[in-house]
Design a protein around this motif. Structure first.
Motif, PDB file in Angstrom:
ATOM      1  N   TYR A  15      -7.754   4.027 -10.298  1.00  0.00           N
ATOM      2  CA  TYR A  15      -7.316   2.903  -9.482  1.00  0.00           C
ATOM      3  C   TYR A  15      -6.206   2.153 -10.210  1.00  0.00           C
ATOM      4  O   TYR A  15      -6.297   1.928 -11.419  1.00  0.00           O
ATOM      5  CB  TYR A  15      -8.467   1.923  -9.231  1.00  0.00           C
ATOM      6  CG  TYR A  15      -9.447   2.403  -8.193  1.00  0.00           C
ATOM      7  CD1 TYR A  15      -9.197   2.208  -6.845  1.00  0.00           C
ATOM      8  CD2 TYR A  15     -10.621   3.038  -8.570  1.00  0.00           C
ATOM      9  CE1 TYR A  15     -10.096   2.643  -5.879  1.00  0.00           C
ATOM     10  CE2 TYR A  15     -11.522   3.476  -7.621  1.00  0.00           C
ATOM     11  CZ  TYR A  15     -11.256   3.276  -6.276  1.00  0.00           C
ATOM     12  OH  TYR A  15     -12.141   3.701  -5.332  1.00  0.00           O
ATOM     13  N   LEU A  16      -5.181   1.741  -9.493  1.00  0.00           N
ATOM     14  CA  LEU A  16      -4.103   0.933 -10.050  1.00  0.00           C
ATOM     15  C   LEU A  16      -4.093  -0.408  -9.332  1.00  0.00           C
ATOM     16  O   LEU A  16      -3.898  -0.452  -8.112  1.00  0.00           O
ATOM     17  CB  LEU A  16      -2.746   1.634  -9.856  1.00  0.00           C
ATOM     18  CG  LEU A  16      -2.595   3.007 -10.516  1.00  0.00           C
ATOM     19  CD1 LEU A  16      -1.258   3.624 -10.133  1.00  0.00           C
ATOM     20  CD2 LEU A  16      -2.718   2.884 -12.013  1.00  0.00           C
ATOM     21  N   PRO A  17      -4.344  -1.500 -10.053  1.00  0.00           N
ATOM     22  CA  PRO A  17      -4.354  -2.807  -9.395  1.00  0.00           C
ATOM     23  C   PRO A  17      -2.939  -3.220  -8.985  1.00  0.00           C
ATOM     24  O   PRO A  17      -1.954  -2.825  -9.627  1.00  0.00           O
ATOM     25  CB  PRO A  17      -4.913  -3.744 -10.460  1.00  0.00           C
ATOM     26  CG  PRO A  17      -4.623  -3.065 -11.741  1.00  0.00           C
ATOM     27  CD  PRO A  17      -4.636  -1.592 -11.465  1.00  0.00           C
ATOM     28  N   TYR A  18      -2.850  -3.984  -7.907  1.00  0.00           N
ATOM     29  CA  TYR A  18      -1.566  -4.534  -7.484  1.00  0.00           C
ATOM     30  C   TYR A  18      -1.787  -5.843  -6.750  1.00  0.00           C
ATOM     31  O   TYR A  18      -2.881  -6.122  -6.274  1.00  0.00           O
ATOM     32  CB  TYR A  18      -0.783  -3.550  -6.597  1.00  0.00           C
ATOM     33  CG  TYR A  18      -1.401  -3.312  -5.246  1.00  0.00           C
ATOM     34  CD1 TYR A  18      -0.986  -4.036  -4.134  1.00  0.00           C
ATOM     35  CD2 TYR A  18      -2.403  -2.364  -5.063  1.00  0.00           C
ATOM     36  CE1 TYR A  18      -1.545  -3.822  -2.894  1.00  0.00           C
ATOM     37  CE2 TYR A  18      -2.966  -2.151  -3.830  1.00  0.00           C
ATOM     38  CZ  TYR A  18      -2.531  -2.879  -2.729  1.00  0.00           C
ATOM     39  OH  TYR A  18      -3.087  -2.673  -1.502  1.00  0.00           O
ATOM     40  N   THR A  19      -0.772  -6.656  -6.717  1.00  0.00           N
ATOM     41  CA  THR A  19      -0.835  -7.915  -5.986  1.00  0.00           C
ATOM     42  C   THR A  19       0.346  -7.987  -5.035  1.00  0.00           C
ATOM     43  O   THR A  19       1.392  -7.383  -5.271  1.00  0.00           O
ATOM     44  CB  THR A  19      -0.790  -9.129  -6.931  1.00  0.00           C
ATOM     45  OG1 THR A  19       0.407  -9.054  -7.698  1.00  0.00           O
ATOM     46  CG2 THR A  19      -1.978  -9.174  -7.865  1.00  0.00           C
ATOM     47  N   LEU A  20       0.157  -8.722  -3.970  1.00  0.00           N
ATOM     48  CA  LEU A  20       1.222  -8.974  -3.015  1.00  0.00           C
ATOM     49  C   LEU A  20       1.622 -10.435  -3.137  1.00  0.00           C
ATOM     50  O   LEU A  20       0.764 -11.303  -3.278  1.00  0.00           O
ATOM     51  CB  LEU A  20       0.740  -8.682  -1.585  1.00  0.00           C
ATOM     52  CG  LEU A  20       0.266  -7.257  -1.326  1.00  0.00           C
ATOM     53  CD1 LEU A  20      -0.338  -7.145   0.066  1.00  0.00           C
ATOM     54  CD2 LEU A  20       1.415  -6.285  -1.476  1.00  0.00           C
ATOM     55  N   ALA A  21       2.887 -10.702  -3.089  1.00  0.00           N
ATOM     56  CA  ALA A  21       3.368 -12.079  -3.233  1.00  0.00           C
ATOM     57  C   ALA A  21       3.293 -12.800  -1.885  1.00  0.00           C
ATOM     58  O   ALA A  21       3.786 -12.303  -0.875  1.00  0.00           O
ATOM     59  CB  ALA A  21       4.800 -12.083  -3.753  1.00  0.00           C
ATOM     60  N   HIS A  22       2.651 -13.946  -1.888  1.00  0.00           N
ATOM     61  CA  HIS A  22       2.545 -14.807  -0.713  1.00  0.00           C
ATOM     62  C   HIS A  22       2.741 -16.240  -1.162  1.00  0.00           C
ATOM     63  O   HIS A  22       2.667 -16.543  -2.345  1.00  0.00           O
ATOM     64  CB  HIS A  22       1.164 -14.681  -0.048  1.00  0.00           C
ATOM     65  CG  HIS A  22       0.906 -13.356   0.556  1.00  0.00           C
ATOM     66  ND1 HIS A  22       1.375 -12.992   1.794  1.00  0.00           N
ATOM     67  CD2 HIS A  22       0.208 -12.295   0.097  1.00  0.00           C
ATOM     68  CE1 HIS A  22       0.980 -11.767   2.073  1.00  0.00           C
ATOM     69  NE2 HIS A  22       0.270 -11.314   1.052  1.00  0.00           N
ATOM     70  N   ARG A  23       2.930 -17.130  -0.213  1.00  0.00           N
ATOM     71  CA  ARG A  23       2.991 -18.557  -0.510  1.00  0.00           C
ATOM     72  C   ARG A  23       1.894 -19.248   0.277  1.00  0.00           C
ATOM     73  O   ARG A  23       1.613 -18.875   1.413  1.00  0.00           O
ATOM     74  CB  ARG A  23       4.349 -19.140  -0.120  1.00  0.00           C
ATOM     75  CG  ARG A  23       5.464 -18.585  -0.957  1.00  0.00           C
ATOM     76  CD  ARG A  23       6.779 -19.239  -0.701  1.00  0.00           C
ATOM     77  NE  ARG A  23       7.060 -19.369   0.723  1.00  0.00           N
ATOM     78  CZ  ARG A  23       7.984 -20.158   1.230  1.00  0.00           C
ATOM     79  NH1 ARG A  23       8.740 -20.879   0.442  1.00  0.00           N
ATOM     80  NH2 ARG A  23       8.181 -20.217   2.523  1.00  0.00           N
ATOM     81  N   TYR A  24       1.294 -20.251  -0.315  1.00  0.00           N
ATOM     82  CA  TYR A  24       0.170 -20.970   0.269  1.00  0.00           C
ATOM     83  C   TYR A  24       0.571 -22.416   0.517  1.00  0.00           C
ATOM     84  O   TYR A  24       1.089 -23.074  -0.382  1.00  0.00           O
ATOM     85  CB  TYR A  24      -1.023 -20.879  -0.686  1.00  0.00           C
ATOM     86  CG  TYR A  24      -2.171 -21.799  -0.392  1.00  0.00           C
ATOM     87  CD1 TYR A  24      -2.814 -21.785   0.837  1.00  0.00           C
ATOM     88  CD2 TYR A  24      -2.636 -22.679  -1.356  1.00  0.00           C
ATOM     89  CE1 TYR A  24      -3.877 -22.619   1.097  1.00  0.00           C
ATOM     90  CE2 TYR A  24      -3.706 -23.516  -1.111  1.00  0.00           C
ATOM     91  CZ  TYR A  24      -4.324 -23.488   0.115  1.00  0.00           C
ATOM     92  OH  TYR A  24      -5.377 -24.314   0.368  1.00  0.00           O
ATOM     93  N   LEU A  25       0.330 -22.897   1.714  1.00  0.00           N
ATOM     94  CA  LEU A  25       0.610 -24.279   2.072  1.00  0.00           C
ATOM     95  C   LEU A  25      -0.726 -24.965   2.386  1.00  0.00           C
ATOM     96  O   LEU A  25      -1.289 -24.772   3.454  1.00  0.00           O
ATOM     97  CB  LEU A  25       1.539 -24.339   3.297  1.00  0.00           C
ATOM     98  CG  LEU A  25       1.956 -25.723   3.765  1.00  0.00           C
ATOM     99  CD1 LEU A  25       2.760 -26.445   2.671  1.00  0.00           C
ATOM    100  CD2 LEU A  25       2.785 -25.602   5.039  1.00  0.00           C
TER     101      LEU A  25
END
Length: 96
Positions: A15-25
Motif C-alpha cells: 500500500y502507498l499512502p497518499y493525500t488529496l489537497a482540499h481547503r476547509y471553510l
C-alpha cells in the motif's frame, strides 16, 4: 493480455499512502483561540472524512460539532450515531 512481468514484480503487495489537497471553510471560527464550531443537520461520510482529516492535520485546533439530532445513525444499517462517531474520533459534540 500483454507480456508477463518479470518475477520481481509482486501483485498488489504494497500500500502507498497518499493525500488529496482540499481547503476547509469552517462554519464558525475563533482563529485566535483556535476553536472551530461546525453546525450539522446531516453528517455524510464525506464530512466525517473531512473532519477526521482536519483534526489529524490541525491538532492545535479544538473542534466542536453541533448537531440538530446527535442520535441519528451514520448509515441506515449502522448502530453508530453521529455523537458516538465523534466520541470515537476525539471530536467534541453537542446538540444544537
Amino acid at each position: 493480455m500483454g507480456a508477463a512481468l518479470p518475477p520481481e514484480y509482486a501483485y498488489e503487495s504494497t500500500y502507498l499512502p497518499y493525500t488529496l489537497a482540499h481547503r476547509y471553510l469552517p462554519d464558525f471560527i475563533d482563529a485566535e483561540a483556535k476553536r472551530i464550531v461546525e453546525v450539522k443537520g446531516r453528517f455524510p461520510a464525506s464530512d466525517r472524512a473531512k473532519m477526521k482529516a482536519i483534526r489529524q492535520q490541525h491538532p492545535n485546533y479544538h473542534i466542536e460539532i453541533r448537531f440538530q439530532e446527535p442520535n441519528t445513525k451514520i448509515a441506515k444499517n449502522s448502530k453508530t450515531t453521529y455523537a458516538a462517531w465523534c466520541e470515537k474520533n476525539g471530536i467534541a459534540w453537542s446538540k444544537a
